[in-house]
Design a protein around this motif. Structure first.
Motif, PDB file in Angstrom:
ATOM      1  N   PRO A 169      16.649   7.592  23.712  1.00 12.46           N
ATOM      2  CA  PRO A 169      16.499   8.571  24.795  1.00 12.46           C
ATOM      3  C   PRO A 169      17.302   8.197  26.042  1.00 12.46           C
ATOM      4  O   PRO A 169      17.807   9.077  26.744  1.00 12.46           O
ATOM      5  CB  PRO A 169      14.991   8.549  25.070  1.00 12.46           C
ATOM      6  N   ALA A 170      17.419   6.894  26.325  1.00 17.20           N
ATOM      7  CA  ALA A 170      18.209   6.465  27.486  1.00 17.20           C
ATOM      8  C   ALA A 170      19.679   6.843  27.311  1.00 17.20           C
ATOM      9  O   ALA A 170      20.335   7.270  28.266  1.00 17.20           O
ATOM     10  CB  ALA A 170      18.075   4.955  27.688  1.00 17.20           C
ATOM     11  N   LYS A 171      20.204   6.719  26.082  1.00 15.40           N
ATOM     12  CA  LYS A 171      21.598   7.113  25.819  1.00 15.40           C
ATOM     13  C   LYS A 171      21.742   8.628  25.893  1.00 15.40           C
ATOM     14  O   LYS A 171      22.767   9.144  26.367  1.00 15.40           O
ATOM     15  CB  LYS A 171      22.020   6.602  24.444  1.00 15.40           C
ATOM     16  N   VAL A 172      20.726   9.346  25.438  1.00 12.25           N
ATOM     17  CA  VAL A 172      20.764  10.810  25.533  1.00 12.25           C
ATOM     18  C   VAL A 172      20.827  11.245  26.997  1.00 12.25           C
ATOM     19  O   VAL A 172      21.483  12.227  27.339  1.00 12.25           O
ATOM     20  CB  VAL A 172      19.536  11.437  24.836  1.00 12.25           C
ATOM     21  N   SER A 173      20.156  10.491  27.875  1.00 13.93           N
ATOM     22  CA  SER A 173      20.172  10.844  29.299  1.00 13.93           C
ATOM     23  C   SER A 173      21.571  10.739  29.885  1.00 13.93           C
ATOM     24  O   SER A 173      21.846  11.336  30.928  1.00 13.93           O
ATOM     25  CB  SER A 173      19.200   9.945  30.078  1.00 13.93           C
ATOM     26  N   LEU A 174      22.473  10.019  29.216  1.00 14.61           N
ATOM     27  CA  LEU A 174      23.862   9.981  29.681  1.00 14.61           C
ATOM     28  C   LEU A 174      24.543  11.335  29.518  1.00 14.61           C
ATOM     29  O   LEU A 174      25.503  11.643  30.227  1.00 14.61           O
ATOM     30  CB  LEU A 174      24.646   8.909  28.913  1.00 14.61           C
ATOM     31  N   SER A 175      24.050  12.157  28.590  1.00 12.40           N
ATOM     32  CA  SER A 175      24.588  13.515  28.472  1.00 12.40           C
ATOM     33  C   SER A 175      24.212  14.338  29.696  1.00 12.40           C
ATOM     34  O   SER A 175      24.945  15.256  30.093  1.00 12.40           O
ATOM     35  CB  SER A 175      24.081  14.194  27.192  1.00 12.40           C
ATOM     36  N   LEU A 176      23.080  14.012  30.303  1.00 10.02           N
ATOM     37  CA  LEU A 176      22.684  14.649  31.560  1.00 10.02           C
ATOM     38  C   LEU A 176      23.569  14.152  32.696  1.00 10.02           C
ATOM     39  O   LEU A 176      24.045  14.935  33.529  1.00 10.02           O
ATOM     40  CB  LEU A 176      21.216  14.356  31.852  1.00 10.02           C
ATOM     41  N   SER A 177      23.812  12.835  32.728  1.00 15.74           N
ATOM     42  CA  SER A 177      24.723  12.274  33.726  1.00 15.74           C
ATOM     43  C   SER A 177      26.122  12.860  33.571  1.00 15.74           C
ATOM     44  O   SER A 177      26.804  13.136  34.561  1.00 15.74           O
ATOM     45  CB  SER A 177      24.776  10.751  33.594  1.00 15.74           C
ATOM     46  N   GLY A 178      26.541  13.055  32.310  1.00 15.23           N
ATOM     47  CA  GLY A 178      27.842  13.669  32.060  1.00 15.23           C
ATOM     48  C   GLY A 178      27.919  15.080  32.602  1.00 15.23           C
ATOM     49  O   GLY A 178      28.964  15.504  33.120  1.00 15.23           O
ATOM     50  N   PHE A 179      26.822  15.805  32.515  1.00 23.67           N
ATOM     51  CA  PHE A 179      26.777  17.155  33.076  1.00 23.67           C
ATOM     52  C   PHE A 179      26.981  17.105  34.588  1.00 23.67           C
ATOM     53  O   PHE A 179      27.718  17.907  35.159  1.00 23.67           O
ATOM     54  CB  PHE A 179      25.434  17.803  32.734  1.00 23.67           C
ATOM     55  N   PHE A 180      26.332  16.137  35.233  1.00 27.88           N
ATOM     56  CA  PHE A 180      26.493  15.995  36.681  1.00 27.88           C
ATOM     57  C   PHE A 180      27.925  15.614  37.043  1.00 27.88           C
ATOM     58  O   PHE A 180      28.463  16.075  38.052  1.00 27.88           O
ATOM     59  CB  PHE A 180      25.523  14.943  37.213  1.00 27.88           C
ATOM     60  N   VAL A 181      28.558  14.764  36.226  1.00 28.26           N
ATOM     61  CA  VAL A 181      29.955  14.395  36.460  1.00 28.26           C
ATOM     62  C   VAL A 181      30.846  15.631  36.397  1.00 28.26           C
ATOM     63  O   VAL A 181      31.710  15.854  37.256  1.00 28.26           O
ATOM     64  CB  VAL A 181      30.431  13.345  35.432  1.00 28.26           C
ATOM     65  N   GLY A 182      30.631  16.466  35.376  1.00 30.56           N
ATOM     66  CA  GLY A 182      31.425  17.683  35.218  1.00 30.56           C
ATOM     67  C   GLY A 182      31.271  18.627  36.384  1.00 30.56           C
ATOM     68  O   GLY A 182      32.258  19.219  36.858  1.00 30.56           O
ATOM     69  N   ILE A 183      30.057  18.769  36.883  1.00 22.70           N
ATOM     70  CA  ILE A 183      29.841  19.653  38.024  1.00 22.70           C
ATOM     71  C   ILE A 183      30.507  19.080  39.269  1.00 22.70           C
ATOM     72  O   ILE A 183      31.104  19.817  40.062  1.00 22.70           O
ATOM     73  CB  ILE A 183      28.333  19.877  38.261  1.00 22.70           C
ATOM     74  N   SER A 184      30.433  17.774  39.464  1.00 23.65           N
ATOM     75  CA  SER A 184      31.058  17.151  40.627  1.00 23.65           C
ATOM     76  C   SER A 184      32.567  17.404  40.639  1.00 23.65           C
ATOM     77  O   SER A 184      33.147  17.758  41.668  1.00 23.65           O
ATOM     78  CB  SER A 184      30.795  15.644  40.630  1.00 23.65           C
ATOM     79  N   LEU A 185      33.209  17.218  39.481  1.00 21.77           N
ATOM     80  CA  LEU A 185      34.652  17.438  39.384  1.00 21.77           C
ATOM     81  C   LEU A 185      34.993  18.920  39.530  1.00 21.77           C
ATOM     82  O   LEU A 185      35.959  19.291  40.202  1.00 21.77           O
ATOM     83  CB  LEU A 185      35.171  16.917  38.039  1.00 21.77           C
ATOM     84  N   GLY A 186      34.193  19.755  38.888  1.00 27.52           N
ATOM     85  CA  GLY A 186      34.459  21.188  38.919  1.00 27.52           C
ATOM     86  C   GLY A 186      34.310  21.802  40.292  1.00 27.52           C
ATOM     87  O   GLY A 186      35.023  22.757  40.643  1.00 27.52           O
ATOM     88  N   GLN A 187      33.408  21.258  41.114  1.00 28.14           N
ATOM     89  CA  GLN A 187      33.216  21.782  42.468  1.00 28.14           C
ATOM     90  C   GLN A 187      34.537  21.734  43.230  1.00 28.14           C
ATOM     91  O   GLN A 187      34.913  22.680  43.910  1.00 28.14           O
ATOM     92  CB  GLN A 187      32.184  20.922  43.213  1.00 28.14           C
ATOM     93  N   LEU A 188      35.231  20.594  43.147  1.00 30.30           N
ATOM     94  CA  LEU A 188      36.485  20.415  43.871  1.00 30.30           C
ATOM     95  C   LEU A 188      37.600  21.268  43.274  1.00 30.30           C
ATOM     96  O   LEU A 188      38.506  21.695  43.978  1.00 30.30           O
ATOM     97  CB  LEU A 188      36.886  18.936  43.854  1.00 30.30           C
ATOM     98  N   LEU A 189      37.525  21.530  41.968  1.00 31.72           N
ATOM     99  CA  LEU A 189      38.528  22.352  41.307  1.00 31.72           C
ATOM    100  C   LEU A 189      38.422  23.814  41.720  1.00 31.72           C
ATOM    101  O   LEU A 189      39.430  24.459  42.052  1.00 31.72           O
ATOM    102  CB  LEU A 189      38.370  22.224  39.788  1.00 31.72           C
ATOM    103  N   TYR A 190      37.196  24.343  41.712  1.00 33.80           N
ATOM    104  CA  TYR A 190      37.029  25.776  41.935  1.00 33.80           C
ATOM    105  C   TYR A 190      37.099  26.190  43.399  1.00 33.80           C
ATOM    106  O   TYR A 190      37.410  27.342  43.700  1.00 33.80           O
ATOM    107  CB  TYR A 190      35.699  26.247  41.333  1.00 33.80           C
TER     108      TYR A 190
END
Length: 409
Positions: A42-63
Motif C-alpha cells: 500500500p505504501a508503494k501504491v501511495s506513490l501513484s497518488l504522489s505521482g498525480f500531485f507531481v503531474g498537477i504541479s507540472l501541468g499548472q505551469l504549463l497551462y
C-alpha cells in the motif's frame, strides 16, 4: 447575470474543479486491492497518488501561459482529451510503475480543468464576488470526497479497482462535452504573449513580484497541504492502523468531508460581516492549535478511532475557511495575468501537496504519527508565512462583499 446562467456557470466550473479531486478520492479505497493485484505494498501504491500531485504541479505551469495566449477553451479541450486517454490507460495498467506513470499523465490532463476554472472565475465575475464564487465551487467540489471514496469502495468490491478508472474516463468525456456545449469563451487570447521559456519565466516573475500574491498564495498552499497529508495518509491510517474495510473508510471519508464543505459554505455568510483577510487570520490560528493538539495526542498514544475522526473534522473545517479566502486574496490584484497567477498559485499548492504526500509514503510501517505531524507542521509553517509576508504588502487589494471592485488600502 441571470440566475440560470449563474447556476450553470457554477456547475460547469465546479465540475472542472472537481475532476482532479474526484480522480484522487475515488481510488483510495482500492489501495489494498491494487497492492495485491500488482504485487506491491500500500505504501508503494501511495506513490501513484504522489505521482498525480507531481503531474498537477507540472501541468499548472504549463497551462497558465497557454490559457493566456490561446484563450481558455482550446488548452482546456486538449487537457481533457489527455485526461481521458490516461484514465483509460490506468484501467488496463499491469504494474505499479505503469500506474504511477499514467497517473502523472492523467494529472497533467486534469489540471487544465483546474487552472482554467480558477482563471475563469476571475474572468467572469467581479473581484468582490470571487471569494463567494470560490466557496460555491467548493460546494460542488465537496461532493467529490463525499461521493467518490464511498462509490469507489463499492465499485472496487463489486467490479475491481480497474472499474474505477473506467468510470473516471466516462466522467472526463461528459465534462468535455458540457464544456464544449455550454461554457462561454471568457478571455480574449493574448497573441502577443510568447511561449518561449524566457518570456514565460519573466511573466511568472512579474506575478511573483506582487507581495499580496506570494504571501497569500504560499500561505494558502502550505495550509492546504494539511489536506493532502490527510488524503495521502488516511488510507493507511484507517485501513492498516484501525483495520476498517474499504466501504467503511469511504463513509468516514464522506463524513469528514462535511466539515470541509460546510465551513466553505459558511464562509459565504461570514463574508457578509468580515473581510477575507480577517477570516484567514482566525481560521489559520485555529488550524495551528488543532493540529498541535492532534499531534500531542498522537505522540502520547491517546488517539482512538472516534478521537481521530474528531480532530480530523475540526482541522478540515479550518481548511474550508482558509482556502477560498487565501485564493481570492492572492488573485485579487490581477486582471491581465490572471491565468499565469492562477497557474502559479496552483503549482505552489500542488507542489506542497506533492512533497508532503511523498514524505508520508516513505514510512513503510503503518502509523498515524507521520500524517498528524505533517498536518500540524503545515499549519504552523503557513501561519509563519502569513505573519512574515504581510509585512511586505503596501498596496493591499481587499476582497469585500457588495463592492464592484477591489478596494485599495
Amino acid at each position: 447575470m441571470p440566475k440560470k446562467t449563474y447556476f450553470f456557470l457554477i456547475l460547469i466550473l465546479g465540475s472542472l474543479t472537481a475532476l482532479g479531486p474526484f480522480s484522487i478520492d475515488m481510488y483510495l479505497p482500492g489501495f489494498p486491492a491494487i497492492a495485491k493485484d500488482l504485487h506491491t505494498t500500500p505504501a508503494k501504491v501511495s506513490l501513484s497518488l504522489s505521482g498525480f500531485f507531481v503531474g498537477i504541479s507540472l501541468g499548472q505551469l504549463l497551462y497558465g501561459p497557454l490559457l493566456d495566449k490561446f484563450g481558455r477553451k482550446k488548452p482546456l479541450f486538449i487537457g481533457l482529451i489527455v485526461y481521458i486517454l490516461a484514465s483509460a490507460g490506468c484501467a488496463v495498467a499491469e504494474s505499479i510503475d505503469q500506474l504511477i506513470v499514467l497517473r502523472v499523465i492523467q494529472a497533467i490532463g486534469s489540471c487544465a480543468a483546474t487552472v482554467a476554472s480558477v482563471a475563469m472565475v476571475r474572468d467572469l465575475f467581479p473581484v468582490s464576488e470571487n471569494a463567494k464564487v470560490f466557496s460555491l465551487l467548493l460546494l460542488v467540489v465537496g461532493f467529490s470526497p463525499m461521493i467518490a471514496p464511498t462509490a469507489g469502495g463499492y465499485v472496487t468490491d463489486a467490479f475491481g479497482w480497474h472499474a474505477v478508472f473506467i468510470i473516471l474516463t466516462i466522467m472526463g468525456i461528459a465534462i468535455l462535452a458540457a464544456t464544449a456545449l455550454w461554457l462561454p469563451d471568457s478571455y480574449k487570447p493574448d497573441r502577443s504573449m510568447s511561449l518561449k521559456p524566457r518570456p514565460i519565466i519573466m511573466k511568472f516573475l512579474e506575478v511573483m513580484r506582487e507581495p499580496q500574491f506570494y504571501t497569500y498564495a504560499i500561505t494558502g498552499a502550505i495550509a492546504f497541504a494539511g489536506l493532502f497529508a490527510y488524503v495521502s495518509g488516511s488510507p493507511i491510517v484507517f485501513m492498516e492502523v484501525y483495520h476498517i474495510d474499504g466501504k467503511l473508510y469511504g463513509w468516514i471519508f464522506a463524513f469528514l468531508s462535511v466539515g470541509f464543505i460546510g465551513s466553505g459554505q459558511l464562509n459565504t455568510l461570514m463574508l457578509r460581516r468580515y473581510t477575507s483577510e480577517q477570516i484567514v487570520n482566525v481560521a489559520l490560528i485555529c488550524q495551528v492549535i488543532i493540529g498541535l493538539a492532534f499531534l500531542t495526542a498522537a505522540l502520547n498514544g491517546l488517539l482512538t478511532l472516534p478521537t481521530t475522526i474528531f480532530f480530523l473534522f475540526l482541522f478540515l473545517c479550518c481548511v474550508g475557511y482558509t482556502y477560498p479566502n487565501a485564493a481570492a486574496l492572492s488573485l485579487a490584484p490581477f486582471t491581465r495575468n490572471a491565468g499565469s497567477a492562477s497557474a502559479l498559485m496552483g503549482a505552489f499548492q500542488m507542489g506542497a501537496g506533492t512533497l508532503i504526500s511523498i514524505a508520508i509514503s516513505l514510512f513503510e510501517i503503518p502509523s498515524i504519527i507521520p500524517m498528524v505531524a505533517a498536518m500540524a507542521g503545515s499549519a504552523s509553517l503557513a501561519l509563519l508565512m502569513l505573519v512574515v509576508g504581510r509585512r511586505f504588502i503596501t498596496n493591499k487589494v481587499e476582497v469585500q462583499q457588495g463592492a464592484d471592485a477591489g478596494v485599495m488600502h
